[in-house]
Structures are given as structure tokens and as C-alpha cells.
Design an enzyme around this catalytic site. Structure first.
Site, PDB file in Angstrom:
ATOM      1  N   ALA A 205       8.824   5.395   7.040  1.00 44.11           N
ATOM      2  CA  ALA A 205       7.727   5.136   6.103  1.00 44.11           C
ATOM      3  C   ALA A 205       7.207   3.724   6.305  1.00 44.11           C
ATOM      4  CB  ALA A 205       8.205   5.319   4.663  1.00 44.11           C
TER       5      ALA A 205
ATOM      6  N   CYS B 290       5.696   9.675  -0.103  1.00 47.50           N
ATOM      7  CA  CYS B 290       4.408   9.104   0.307  1.00 47.50           C
ATOM      8  C   CYS B 290       3.237   9.887  -0.290  1.00 47.50           C
ATOM      9  CB  CYS B 290       4.303   9.040   1.829  1.00 47.50           C
ATOM     10  SG  CYS B 290       5.646   8.084   2.564  1.00 47.50           S
TER      11      CYS B 290
ATOM     12  N   GLN C 273       2.056   5.312  -1.490  1.00 47.70           N
ATOM     13  CA  GLN C 273       2.494   5.954  -2.712  1.00 47.70           C
ATOM     14  C   GLN C 273       3.979   5.649  -2.973  1.00 47.70           C
ATOM     15  OE1 GLN C 273       0.788   7.795  -5.066  1.00 47.70           O
ATOM     16  NE2 GLN C 273      -1.148   7.240  -4.066  1.00 47.70           N
TER      17      GLN C 273
ATOM     18  N   GLY D  28       6.637  -3.808   5.314  1.00 49.48           N
ATOM     19  CA  GLY D  28       6.864  -3.392   6.696  1.00 49.48           C
ATOM     20  C   GLY D  28       7.171  -1.919   6.832  1.00 49.48           C
TER      21      GLY D  28
ATOM     22  N   GLY E  29       0.823  -1.182   0.000  1.00 50.56           N
ATOM     23  CA  GLY E  29       0.000   0.000   0.000  1.00 50.56           C
ATOM     24  C   GLY E  29       0.870   1.250   0.000  1.00 50.56           C
TER      25      GLY E  29
END
Length: 206
Positions: free
Chosen positions: A138, A169, A69, A151, A67
């Protein structure tokens, strides 16, 4: 089980290995945490928008299945890939995201760094000198058959300039920082071990 991968770890190879491990899991398969340091690479999430890559220069861009960006991985950043059976742990996705964030925040606190969350923007942040929030870790995960992989990436002591080639992101002008810039003198291995130990301890106790 916590293990270090060879350094620098090739992103595509590690990603394929995570998928293979997850696909082969049974209800008895133990959870694992893989620690690594990647060579320079931008990774774009499954629904990531290519326009968030502003100037990749000579850094490869890999479209992945996590998931989120776009983010950057590179030397001086430790990545903890947590391969966790969420069904066995009794955790939902939102709880798991908070669980990983808590592990990072707890790790940072051990070095005198106050990490925090930003509503609607997964990851861990610290207060920058101008009063804005700057990203220090992140987070991106993938759930398959009730099991998580991918992760969290923690910036330890790195060249942050490649982050200027993207909207980190998906956020324009988002600042990024590392532990070194926050005053922590810690090696990559130590930071990784501390983070992995917290993820493992929290996973055992739910």
C-alpha cells in the site's frame, strides 16, 4: 540515509517525527528513508471515509494526513517512510508515486514475485489464484513545501486477517497477500533493506 526505527514503532510518534523533519528541512537537508514495523493499527487518509472501517475490533484507528483511504499496519509488514525533496529531485507527484511503485516491483522481482500496478489504484498488486489482483503493498504520501513524507508498506510475512476488518484502500472485497504467501522466504529486515536500497538508488539517479 537509511535507518531502522525501534520496533514496534508507535505510529503517531513516527508521523509526528516525519512532520517535524519535513518542517525543519532546508534545500541542503539530505533525504532519509526510515524503515519500521508497527504494532497493529488502522490508518485513515486525510480524505478517507470512516465507513471503510468495517470492524476495527480492538485495533486503534488513526486519522492521518497522507493521501488514500484506509489501510492496516502490523507485525510482519515493513514500512518504508521516504522523506524526499521532490523539488530537488525534479519529480512531480505522479512521477514519485510511480517511482515508489517501481521500487516495490523491483524488490519483489528479486524474490521471483511478479508485481504490477492497477490503473487508478496506487500500490502494488500480484495475481491471486482466482485470477483477480491482490494487494501486496500500500502507498500513501503527503507533500508539504515540495517535500514528501509517508511512503509505502510491503506485506512480508504477516497475519492478514485484520485486513478483513476494512475495505483495504477503499475497495470492497479487495484481497491482500504477503510475500510469504507468494512463496518468498525472506525476513522483514532483509526485505526492508532491499526496498530501501532501491528507493535510495532510484532517488539518486532520478
Amino acid at each position: 540515509m537509511i535507518k531502522w526505527l525501534d520496533r514496534p514503532a508507535d505510529y503517531a510518534s513516527v508521523w509526528q517525527a516525519m512532520q517535524a523533519y519535513t518542517d525543519a528541512r532546508t534545500p541542503a537537508t539530505p533525504d532519509q528513508i526510515w524503515l519500521c514495523e508497527h504494532g497493529p493499527v488502522y490508518t485513515l487518509g486525510q480524505a478517507g471515509r470512516p465507513e471503510h472501517v468495517l470492524n476495527a475490533r480492538d485495533i486503534p484507528v488513526v486519522r492521518t494526513d497522507r493521501g488514500g483511504q484506509v489501510t492496516y499496519h502490523g507485525p510482519g509488514q515493513v514500512v518504508a517512510y521516504a522523506l524526499v525533496d521532490l523539488r530537488r529531485a525534479g519529480m512531480y507527484v505522479k512521477e514519485y508515486v510511480a517511482f515508489l511503485e517501481d521500487a516495490v516491483i523491483d524488490t519483489l522481482a528479486g524474490y521471483g514475485i511478479a508485481g504490477c500496478r492497477k490503473p487508478g489504484a496506487p500500490g502494488v498488486y500480484v495475481a491471486a489464484r482466482d485470477g483477480q489482483l491482490a494487494k501486496i503493498a500500500a502507498l500513501g504520501i503527503k507533500i508539504r513545501s515540495g517535500c514528501a513524507y509517508h511512503g509505502v508498506a510491503l506485506n512480508v510475512d504477516m497475519d492478514l486477517s485484520p485486513f478483513s476488518g476494512i475495505n483495504p484502500c477503499g475497495y470492497e472485497n479487495l484481497q491482500t497477500v504477503d510475500m510469504s504467501g507468494c512463496g518468498a522466504r525472506v525476513g522483514l529486515e532483509e526485505a526492508g533493506e532491499q526496498l530501501a536500497a532501491r528507493i535510495a538508488r532510484m532517488a539518486r539517479h532520478g
